[in-house]
Motif scaffolding. Structure first.
Motif, PDB file in Angstrom:
ATOM      1  N   ASP A  58     -25.991  -0.799 -56.364  1.00 55.68           N
ATOM      2  CA  ASP A  58     -26.628   0.489 -56.626  1.00 55.68           C
ATOM      3  C   ASP A  58     -27.805   0.238 -57.550  1.00 55.68           C
ATOM      4  O   ASP A  58     -27.726  -0.651 -58.414  1.00 55.68           O
ATOM      5  N   TYR A  59     -28.884   0.988 -57.336  1.00 55.04           N
ATOM      6  CA  TYR A  59     -30.110   0.770 -58.099  1.00 55.04           C
ATOM      7  C   TYR A  59     -30.679   2.075 -58.640  1.00 55.04           C
ATOM      8  O   TYR A  59     -30.529   3.130 -58.018  1.00 55.04           O
ATOM      9  N   ALA A  60     -31.375   1.970 -59.758  1.00 56.69           N
ATOM     10  CA  ALA A  60     -32.165   3.093 -60.224  1.00 56.69           C
ATOM     11  C   ALA A  60     -33.311   3.307 -59.245  1.00 56.69           C
ATOM     12  O   ALA A  60     -33.838   2.352 -58.668  1.00 56.69           O
ATOM     13  N   ASP A  61     -33.701   4.558 -59.067  1.00 55.65           N
ATOM     14  CA  ASP A  61     -34.777   4.858 -58.118  1.00 55.65           C
ATOM     15  C   ASP A  61     -36.053   4.093 -58.463  1.00 55.65           C
ATOM     16  O   ASP A  61     -36.811   3.691 -57.576  1.00 55.65           O
ATOM     17  N   SER A  62     -36.294   3.888 -59.748  1.00 56.07           N
ATOM     18  CA  SER A  62     -37.545   3.269 -60.189  1.00 56.07           C
ATOM     19  C   SER A  62     -37.662   1.797 -59.799  1.00 56.07           C
ATOM     20  O   SER A  62     -38.759   1.238 -59.823  1.00 56.07           O
ATOM     21  N   VAL A  63     -36.546   1.171 -59.425  1.00 54.39           N
ATOM     22  CA  VAL A  63     -36.597  -0.260 -59.094  1.00 54.39           C
ATOM     23  C   VAL A  63     -36.203  -0.552 -57.646  1.00 54.39           C
ATOM     24  O   VAL A  63     -36.272  -1.706 -57.215  1.00 54.39           O
ATOM     25  N   LYS A  64     -35.805   0.461 -56.911  1.00 54.26           N
ATOM     26  CA  LYS A  64     -35.397   0.254 -55.526  1.00 54.26           C
ATOM     27  C   LYS A  64     -36.524  -0.369 -54.720  1.00 54.26           C
ATOM     28  O   LYS A  64     -37.674   0.048 -54.806  1.00 54.26           O
ATOM     29  N   GLY A  65     -36.179  -1.383 -53.942  1.00 54.36           N
ATOM     30  CA  GLY A  65     -37.167  -2.070 -53.127  1.00 54.36           C
ATOM     31  C   GLY A  65     -37.903  -3.180 -53.858  1.00 54.36           C
ATOM     32  O   GLY A  65     -38.612  -3.969 -53.236  1.00 54.36           O
ATOM     33  N   ARG A  66     -37.744  -3.250 -55.172  1.00 53.95           N
ATOM     34  CA  ARG A  66     -38.423  -4.305 -55.953  1.00 53.95           C
ATOM     35  C   ARG A  66     -37.430  -5.244 -56.625  1.00 53.95           C
ATOM     36  O   ARG A  66     -37.713  -6.439 -56.753  1.00 53.95           O
TER      37      ARG A  66
END
Length: 120
Positions: A58-66
């Motif tokens: 699970d990821y914070a939206d601010s880092v998703k994809g990076r």
């Protein structure tokens, strides 16, 4: 006694990459969830990413994809691969884990943090 040792922080230019590692040592039965949090100057600590023992992430939206979190259960280690870094990613990054002790108690441990600085 359980110890967490973090490594991999440093200074990088915007758009660059870093890989953080956090290795756990000590006496315990198993490690359950592992994760990374961060705290920027003047801000509250925030969740970055988590991973279960089975590999669900699970990821914070601010880092998703990076950012990509991963773990090596044999080495009791969690990683955070950070790509396309931005100045706003500058923070102290802390790893944490939830483990089961030999008395069947679940406990949470935190690392001391590693500084990531992203220059523009």
């Amino acid at each position: 006694q359980v110890q967490l040792v973090e490594s991999g922080g440093g200074l990088v230019q915007a758009g660059g990459s870093l890989r953080l590692s956090c290795a756990a040592s000590g006496r315990f039965v198993s490690i359950n969830d592992m994760g990374w949090h961060r705290q920027a100057p003047g801000s509250q600590r925030e969740l970055v990413a988590t991973i279960t023992r089975g590999g669900n992430t699970d990821y914070a939206d601010s880092v998703k994809g990076r950012f990509t979190i991963s773990r090596d259960n044999a080495k009791n280690t969690v990683y955070l691969q950070m790509n396309s870094l931005k100045p706003e990613d500058t923070a102290v990054y802390y790893c944490n884990l939830v483990l089961t002790t030999f008395t069947n108690i679940r406990m949470t441990y935190w690392g001391k943090g590693t500084l990531v600085t992203v220059s523009s």
